[in-house]
Design an enzyme around this catalytic site. Sequence first.
Site, short mmCIF file in Angstrom:
data_model
loop_
_atom_site.label_atom_id
_atom_site.label_comp_id
_atom_site.label_asym_id
_atom_site.label_seq_id
_atom_site.Cartn_x
_atom_site.Cartn_y
_atom_site.Cartn_z
N ASP A 115 0.90 -1.16 0.08
CA ASP A 115 -0.04 0.07 0.11
C ASP A 115 0.86 1.09 -0.11
O ASP A 115 2.27 1.27 0.12
CB ASP A 115 -0.99 -0.08 1.27
CG ASP A 115 -2.42 0.78 0.94
OD1 ASP A 115 -2.31 1.83 0.02
OD2 ASP A 115 -3.14 0.66 1.48
C1 BGC Z 1 -5.20 3.16 0.01
C2 BGC Z 1 -5.20 2.11 -1.17
C3 BGC Z 1 -5.02 2.87 -2.37
C4 BGC Z 1 -3.80 3.46 -2.50
C5 BGC Z 1 -3.33 3.95 -3.66
C6 BGC Z 1 -3.86 3.82 -0.10
O1 BGC Z 1 -3.86 5.07 0.94
O2 BGC Z 1 -5.21 2.51 1.34
O3 BGC Z 1 -6.58 1.36 -0.92
O4 BGC Z 1 -5.01 1.96 -3.27
O5 BGC Z 1 -3.52 4.45 -1.35
O6 BGC Z 1 -4.28 5.23 -3.94
#
Ligand code: BGC
Length: 716
Positions: free
Chosen positions: A259
């Site tokens: 993530d």
């Molecule tokens: C979120 C993810 C997301 C990623 C990219 C993160 O902060 O937890 O779900 O895919 O950002 O945007």
Amino acid sequence: MPRDARERLVDSLLERMTLEEKLGQLNLIAAGEHGTASAAQLALVRQGRVGGFLGVVGATPTHEAQRVAVEESRLKIPLLLGYDVIHGYRTIFPIPLAEASSWDTAAARATAGAAAREAAAAGVNWTYAPMVDIARDPRWGRIAEGAGEDPELGSAFAAARVRGFQGDTLGFDNLLATAKHFAAYGAAEGGRDYNTPEVSEHTLREVYLPPFHAAITAGAGSIMASFNEIGGIPSSANRWLLTTVLRGEWGFSGLVVSDWTAVKELQAHGVAGSPAAAGALALRAGLDMDMQSSIYADDLATLVRGGAVAEATVDDAVRRVLRAKARLGLFDHPYRGADPARERAVTLTPDARRLARTVAGEAIVLLKNDRALLPLGSQARHVAVIGPLADSRNDPLGPWDALGDSGDVVTVLAGLKARAPRGTVVRYARGCHVTDTSTAGFAEALGIARRSDIAVVVLGETQDMSGEASSRSTLGLPGVQEQLLEAVARTGTPVALVLMNGRPLALPWAAEHVPAIVETWFLGVETGHAVADILFGDVNPSGKLPVTVPRSLGQVPIYYNHTNTGRPWSATDHFTSQYLDLPPTPLYPFGYGLSYAQFRYSDLRLSATQIGTRDTLRVRVTITNTGTRAGTEVVQVYVHDEVASVTRPVRQLVDFRRVPLGPRESQTVELSIPPRRLGLYDEDMKFVVEPGWFHVYAGPSSAEGLDARFEVVAEN
Ligand code: BGC
């Protein structure tokens, strides 16, 4: 590309790659401004230091980034171009929680397919969806992004969405899907986002992991590790999770992505003392791509050269990234047919809007309808539309609205005005804003309520009150909305409350005093039309709650599939599991939702009263629409394992079906319970189907239904 050819390509590239180029493939970075790659980022692409972007969107910017990769980098390896296409790209569909309320997995597959088509035409090839986290705590804002609290429903939606995004062949209209966030992210203590869950391996396997397994079985190309830790090990560094379970037990051969900045966050977790140590932990755990920490690319080469990290570990991760690119066809068709003309042609089409309207109609849950206040009939000549969300264009898009544009949204007010029969007067007053402390606007709202036959009051949460980093510590209506509702109700004009929100709200006063309540969640661009379809009765409500609605925050966590305890609640015994000041039941149970029709269940029959541990039991039940309108009932089948080696849920969903029925029509439907739905993880964490007696229930929610029993016997 056939498998052999793909492996030859991957091997030959690996042989030619420098260590820096290998680590570059594992480097995933976010777009610069306006969804484009900056000049500095393109320079990194040229040097082979970037494996993919997230957030570079649009046929022109993606083409440019991809062109630099395949024409100007030494090895000409194409880029993964990822984006959060969660519930639509430009055509915004209902949020996933709403879509799960339809219990219509074909609809979820269709909207994921439509979203993929728009995004793919804009050059995106990878989505960070579906989010398949089970959520049992409505404080957690990301409950909006998933399918609710149940592993079975969650698994069905996980698989459907993967199939929708990826299609059958991962063609040019499709995206590589990412099941996220692995794992137990939704179990955050206190519902506070990013917080630590306290979850046993048993609960992990029974509740939180099944939707991931379902997504993988459906072919999901990638998995995103979660921000949280489990048992002291952050997921991004959790070898047991990312390698032993995911690849070993489940045989997942796809790509694992971190993530956002999660590799770096291993330092904040306190398990790594430096960026390099964080990178080494994550890579060794089985995390292939580093999103936005740039640690793999910047810090790992020294460790590999010093022998602290084996180059073979890097090679394994690179292989998985290259295979994903090959699976998408990027080596042969890096642009996958995306260009501005196709992008324009497939964006926000009438078909996509029609699909959005249909699915939104299915997603709406009728929670209460005393004296058949709804649908609005010819007696509703004067309709007051009140509330801060009635004329909102942004909020109906919900969280994660990608390229959604508020200009595309049909508001509730616009939808009602468009549908109201000629001669009906629709008057509107906002009353207050969602978070207002002032009641100055009430007088106008009460004025129009008094002059009307019905007041449609549209209340709830703003778009940004759910989703990431949007946990709430209360579950009521924000601001003075509850006061507005009570004041409108006191005028004596009947109230239909239309809720718009990203999580279950605990509204006991409304449940008792407001005659009609409609839960709409966030329905996307066609919100107003879908709400009007329901309120005027053009569409009969069929949604069922994918999550329990509590009476008050004090009951949280409250979910239907809890275990019994040694002292289950009893009205006659004080020393049982209960609160002194609340009934034991929720405000609305999982699976609940009304219709303008009435359905009767009869003749529950089982294909056998005794089955072997490898047999499938078939359950037949007759549903009769006793009403005068056509409607659709979501038939739900639950089981309870009476005695097992470990405690079992009091009820557990095992199958469901949407059954459309004309007025007075009866249908006998057959649902089935395959052995895996009867299984459990035993003391040794082995999945087994144990002999013994089960209860089976067939009904309209988790709290009702006909019941019967059957026995599972050991096979010889
Ligand atoms: C979120 C993810 C997301 C990623 C990219 C993160 O902060 O937890 O779900 O895919 O950002 O945007």
